[in-house]
Design an enzyme around this catalytic site. Sequence first.
Site, PDB file in Angstrom:
ATOM      1  CB  SER A 190      -7.646   3.564   3.545  1.00  0.00           C
ATOM      2  OG  SER A 190      -6.782   2.969   4.496  1.00  0.00           O
TER       3      SER A 190
ATOM      4  CB  SER B 236      -7.984   0.653   6.386  1.00  0.00           C
ATOM      5  OG  SER B 236      -8.622   1.899   6.526  1.00  0.00           O
TER       6      SER B 236
ATOM      7  CE  LYS C 148      -3.783   1.893   2.899  1.00  0.00           C
ATOM      8  NZ  LYS C 148      -4.550   1.614   4.138  1.00  0.00           N
TER       9      LYS C 148
END
Length: 516
Positions: free
Chosen positions: A211, A235, A136
């Site tokens: 996220s 997330s 990420k």
Amino acid sequence: MTTLEPEAEAQEINGVSRRQVIHALSLAGAAGLLAGCNGDATTAADSAADVAAGPMPDDLWRAGAGELAAAIRRGEVSSVEVVESHLARVEAVNGHLNAVVRVLADEARAAAQAADEAVAAGAELGPLHGVPISVKDNIAVAGTPTTNGVPAFAEQNAEEDALIVTRLKEAGAIVLTRTNLPDLGLRVHTDSYLYGVTRNPWAADRNVGGSSGGEGSALASGMSCLGLGNDIGGSLRIPAQCNGIASLKPTLGRIASPVAGDLSGQLMAVDGPMARRVSDLRTAYELIGRYHKSDPWSVPVPLDLERPAAPVKVALVPEPSGGSTHPDVAAGVRAAGEALAAAGYAVEEIEPPLAAEARRAWEVFLGYELHLARQALEEIMSPDAYDFLMRGLEVFDAESPTEYVGMFAQRHRVATAWQEFQEDYPITLAPIMTQPPFVIGYDLQEPGDVLDQMRFEVALNLLGLPAVCVPTGVANGLPQVVEVIGGRYREGLCLEAAQAIEDALGIVTPIDPVVA
């Protein structure tokens, strides 16, 4: 109550001070903007080494991380072949999905070549030797920017890897791609100011999750077999639900992440692995779930605590109190409960105590600190992302310092009640969001309803508890995923139960993206 009986046992950026930026990022659970931290050498993970020999799929990107590592170790495939297969998959599907925002092709090819030379030389190989992974874009990878999805950090190159990246690299993993996230990780859907919207491979018009939505989409579509994300309010877990994959949200302090910040980030944000298979989560957990002196919350606890007496009792929560739950979501939770009952667990429909109080404490903890940071956030975020945040803060209504201070006493009260409950019910099965993935844009229209869908899962961030997400099936074209929740440092127990669910119900990815 319904019971299922077991069948068997300093600088300024756009006028914003560096201190304000760090403040804002800590709230989003950002991992490693200011570069990472070197870790200790890893030890081999038995779960990767124990992968049974079997035929590999013609498309190597379809295989799991453990399968690929075992095949590379046996000389059946090369790391170069595995990397090239994943690069081809990125080329084939990322144009539509926009999950991958940076491809480290040259670096990965060089690392794969070196990995194959090590195999040929008979060198000692790590449990992820030669396997490409994704990271990420708010977790530091040396030599690449840690953008957090916003233009303000597009050139903020990390000098070192984050600790979790270091530990996977030491195990032989190769970072191939960086994946998208919403601005500063502060939205339930992944649409970043810097890179744009990421699409759900199951349905292009549905939420991909946030996220860590780029990771979820990349894993579900075969662009990655193992990734890294983080979680301050779902997330790691919401993208698992939206994309039909597996993920592990660890106990606070289990996976060391030496990132400073405000208190909500310190006590509620964690890093964790994402994959398609529970066994791959287990491998990653064994590698990164260890103490490190750089994180003051890190605790040197054994990876697996003593197992509770059989049959292990499971609290089933198909429809959390305080709001509605879609029948497809509830059915997925009940299917997981039936799978555990068949595997010898004692499953009972009962909800942990003080769920509403846990949700409110999470809202106050995160909301009050975000309220204080709103000026800095407005300078960095896109108008849509900032609007969602501000409307969410209106729902939180958490501007009182008195309520903020009192929240810590409430947090202690809730934690005590849950710990007592978990002595009787070591595992809880529950939804993540209580509705299927919403149509893109719904979170901007109805942020209060979206936050209501998160009402149960945010308790885990407040309390620092672990959970493993695992698919249970597909309903009306969208994946069903449940979270397996345990007491503190009970990741091993969660993984064991999640593996039993996966064994019974199967995996649902990778898939070819549905474009229409």
